[in-house]
Enzyme design. Structure first.
Site, PDB file in Angstrom:
ATOM      1  CG  ASP A 204      -6.986  -1.047   1.987  1.00 22.54           C
ATOM      2  OD1 ASP A 204      -7.565   0.013   2.062  1.00 22.54           O
ATOM      3  OD2 ASP A 204      -7.435  -1.848   0.905  1.00 22.54           O
ATOM      4  CG  HIS A 205      -5.200   4.546   3.518  1.00 22.93           C
ATOM      5  ND1 HIS A 205      -4.827   4.330   2.188  1.00 22.93           N
ATOM      6  CD2 HIS A 205      -5.922   5.845   3.694  1.00 22.93           C
ATOM      7  CE1 HIS A 205      -5.355   5.230   1.614  1.00 22.93           C
ATOM      8  NE2 HIS A 205      -5.861   6.112   1.957  1.00 22.93           N
ATOM      9  CG  HIS A 267      -7.990   1.944  -0.894  1.00 22.12           C
ATOM     10  ND1 HIS A 267      -7.364   1.455  -0.119  1.00 22.12           N
ATOM     11  CD2 HIS A 267      -7.321   2.906  -1.883  1.00 22.12           C
ATOM     12  CE1 HIS A 267      -6.007   2.204  -0.222  1.00 22.12           C
ATOM     13  NE2 HIS A 267      -5.898   2.851  -1.158  1.00 22.12           N
TER      14      HIS A 267
HETATM   15  C1  BG6 Z   1      -3.828   5.599  -2.030  1.00 26.69           C
HETATM   16  C2  BG6 Z   1      -3.474   5.772  -3.363  1.00 26.69           C
HETATM   17  O1  BG6 Z   1      -3.734   4.381  -1.727  1.00 26.69           O
HETATM   18  O2  BG6 Z   1      -5.219   6.181  -1.725  1.00 26.69           O
HETATM   19  C3  BG6 Z   1      -3.769   7.256  -3.989  1.00 26.69           C
HETATM   20  O3  BG6 Z   1      -2.275   5.198  -3.886  1.00 26.69           O
HETATM   21  C4  BG6 Z   1      -4.973   7.865  -3.475  1.00 26.69           C
HETATM   22  O4  BG6 Z   1      -3.504   7.378  -5.462  1.00 26.69           O
HETATM   23  C5  BG6 Z   1      -5.333   7.497  -2.068  1.00 26.69           C
HETATM   24  O5  BG6 Z   1      -4.966   9.247  -3.604  1.00 26.69           O
HETATM   25  C6  BG6 Z   1      -6.510   7.806  -1.738  1.00 26.69           C
HETATM   26  O6  BG6 Z   1      -6.718   7.910  -0.200  1.00 26.69           O
HETATM   27  P1  BG6 Z   1      -7.562   8.959   0.588  1.00 26.69           P
HETATM   28  O7  BG6 Z   1      -7.202   8.389   2.060  1.00 26.69           O
HETATM   29  O8  BG6 Z   1      -6.809  10.308   0.448  1.00 26.69           O
HETATM   30  O9  BG6 Z   1      -8.824   9.016   0.184  1.00 26.69           O
END
Ligand code: BG6
Length: 518
Positions: A204-205, A267
């Site tokens: 989960d980044h 997230h």
């Molecule tokens: C991803 C979603 O996991 O996270 C995207 O699939 C979203 O839709 C993105 O834009 C948001 O990540 P970050 O790091 O750009 O806030």
């Protein structure tokens, strides 16, 4: 999350922060090596780790994808990706060293033969690079391909559980991890047939973001916040993940997902669990994840009428964002002109435990909102203002707010009240601000750098465990089911460039509160 070692090199900016550990030699097999995620995130992250000397000398990447490519072509393509997406420019010397560790084989349609070919490739990499038999499989492919790959890895013996002397094996699984509770359970089950839970790294980044990790440091490395981090002092919590972007050509995926699956299940609930968890007994994977999952399990399920009362969904129509006219969701390429997919979701949740009883957590996320901003705002209870009732300027005093900005403008702001200079007593809200950029003059790593390195080091603290995933899906699946039973929403119901649908404002207004303007 890497533990702190004794520093060996003293860089004044990092003094006292500790040196990094280097993982064992290993091979990373990337399934989907010619795909978008590999090009935009994985290869640039790996290259940046190499640039910082954080990868072992013998580190190798075995690309495996459908495209028919030679190793040279794969290296060329990798260089192009890194040039385009790396946070730092390519340094020719480091690139040459990095590129020597890049290998490739065509994956065909992932039949038995293809896994034999992969086994041959891995044996070759092992011979040439002496990687100690250690390997990570990265599933950077559409979810429909997960099962086949996991099964193939099991059947071919490539995923063999760690045996003494034969090196370790790990697997990184990308999101989306299932599309509801049942499919997530199924996938967990399939993984469990081939891998032990300690070998599985569900990415989960958001957990790789510095500011998300800092929620734990802020809470547990300081003595003054924890005593007030509970229902006695906190009125409510708002978690916002606003994006000004639309769906960026990802209609195929997004039409099936929607905001709830795309952002909330993973997230946002991960962030909520970090804000809400009890102090873990140690800063290691098991202890941290034990506490996180307790929070997720304590969230009151949204059932029956509560779905309509405690949630709001929206879809953007045409509008203006950042001074540019943009189409509505239904007008985006490849989106069904009658689509009922939500691009905005808001939820009011209760965490039913002693710390948080009756403290609402309001979550909202949406595409095509006025700005790109992710933050956690802790709204404290008001002071009894009897003393200053008539001295407030220009409006009644708001409560104290602690806002943790995840991105951009990373930092923390505490809003409190101060006396306006002058002979009479007038009071106004002011901000005390901490900005990462100004305090630490270093560029933070990308989330994928942190997470990949953690996986190579065998640290799964920042990865979702099986029970966390299932607890989060359980909540989200109830909402999805509830929405299905409600009358179809009248979409679009918010203009691109606005803060979402009226329903989301009403959700707050019913409680006499409003969304914070981040
Ligand atoms: C991803 C979603 O996991 O996270 C995207 O699939 C979203 O839709 C993105 O834009 C948001 O990540 P970050 O790091 O750009 O806030």
């Amino acid at each position: 999350m890497r533990p702190v070692d004794t520093p060996t090199v003293v860089n004044p900016l990092r003094e006292g922060l500790g040196a990094e550990r280097t993982p064992d030699p290993c091979t990373m097999v990337i399934f989907g090596a010619s795909g978008d995620l590999t090009r935009r995130k994985l290869l640039p992250a790996l290259y940046n780790l190499a640039l910082d000397g954080l990868l072992p000398d013998k580190f190798s990447i075995a690309g495996f994808a459908r495209s028919d490519m030679t190793v040279e072509q794969f290296r060329e393509q990798a260089l192009e990706s890194v040039r385009q997406f790396s946070r730092r420019p390519v340094d020719p010397k480091s690139w040459d060293r990095f590129a020597r560790g890049l290998f490739y084989a065509s994956a065909g349609s992932l039949k038995t033969d293809d896994f034999h070919r992969l086994a041959e490739l891995m044996a070759r990499v092992h011979r040439e690079r002496d990687t100690g038999g250690n390997r990570v499989f990265y599933l950077s492919v559409p979810p429909s391909a997960y099962s086949g790959i996991v099964e193939g890895l099991g059947a071919s013996g490539l995923a063999a559980r760690e045996r003494s002397g034969s090196g370790w094996t790990r697997v990184i699984v990308e999101k989306p991890f299932g599309r509801d509770l049942d499919t997530a359970r199924e996938l967990n089950q399939e993984l469990a047939q081939v891998f032990a839970e300690e070998q599985v790294y569900r990415i989960d980044h958001f957990l790789g973001k510095e500011t998300v990790q800092n929620i734990l440091v802020f809470r547990f490395a300081n003595g003054i916040f924890e005593p007030i981090w509970n229902r006695r002092y906190i009125d409510h919590v708002q978690i916002t993940a606003a994006e000004s972007l639309g769906i960026e050509g990802r209609a195929g995926y997004y039409e099936e997902a929607g905001a709830l699956r795309d952002m909330v299940q993973n997230h946002m609930l991960q962030v909520l669990s970090l804000v809400g968890m009890e102090p873990p007994i140690a800063f290691e994977a098991r202890a941290v994840r034990d506490e996180k999952v307790k929070v997720l399990r304590a969230i009151r399920p949204l059932l029956g009428e509560d779905v309509a009362r405690y949630t709001a969904r929206g879809q953007y129509g045409p509008g203006w964002v950042d001074g540019r006219e943009v189409p509505g969701y239904r007008q985006e390429p490849n989106v069904d002109p009658a689509s009922t997919t939500e691009t905005f979701a808001a939820l009011k949740l209760y965490v039913d435990n002693w710390r948080w009883a009756e403290v609402p957590f309001y979550l909202r996320t949406g595409k095509r909102l006025p700005k790109q901003t992710t933050e956690v705002a802790i709204h404290f209870k008001r002071a009894p203002l009897l003393l200053f009732r008539d001295m407030v300027d220009p409006t009644p005093l708001e409560s104290n707010v602690l806002a943790m900005r995840i991105q951009p403008n990373e930092g923390i702001t505490l809003k409190f009240h101060a006396k306006v200079p002058g002979i009479s007593v007038r009071i106004r809200s002011v901000n005390m601000d901490f900005l990462y950029g100004a305090s630490f003059a270093v560029e933070p790593p990308e989330a994928y750098e942190t997470l990949i390195l953690d996986c190579l080091l065998g640290d799964s603290t920042l990865f979702a465990r099986r029970d966390e995933i299932e607890a989060a899906w359980s909540l989200v699946t109830d909402v999805l089911n509830g929405w299905r039973e409600l009358p179809s929403p009248v979409f679009p119901n918010y203009e691109a460039g606005s803060w979402g649908p009226r329903e989301a404002q009403d959700l707050m207004a019913r409680d006499g509160r409003r969304w914070r303007r981040p």
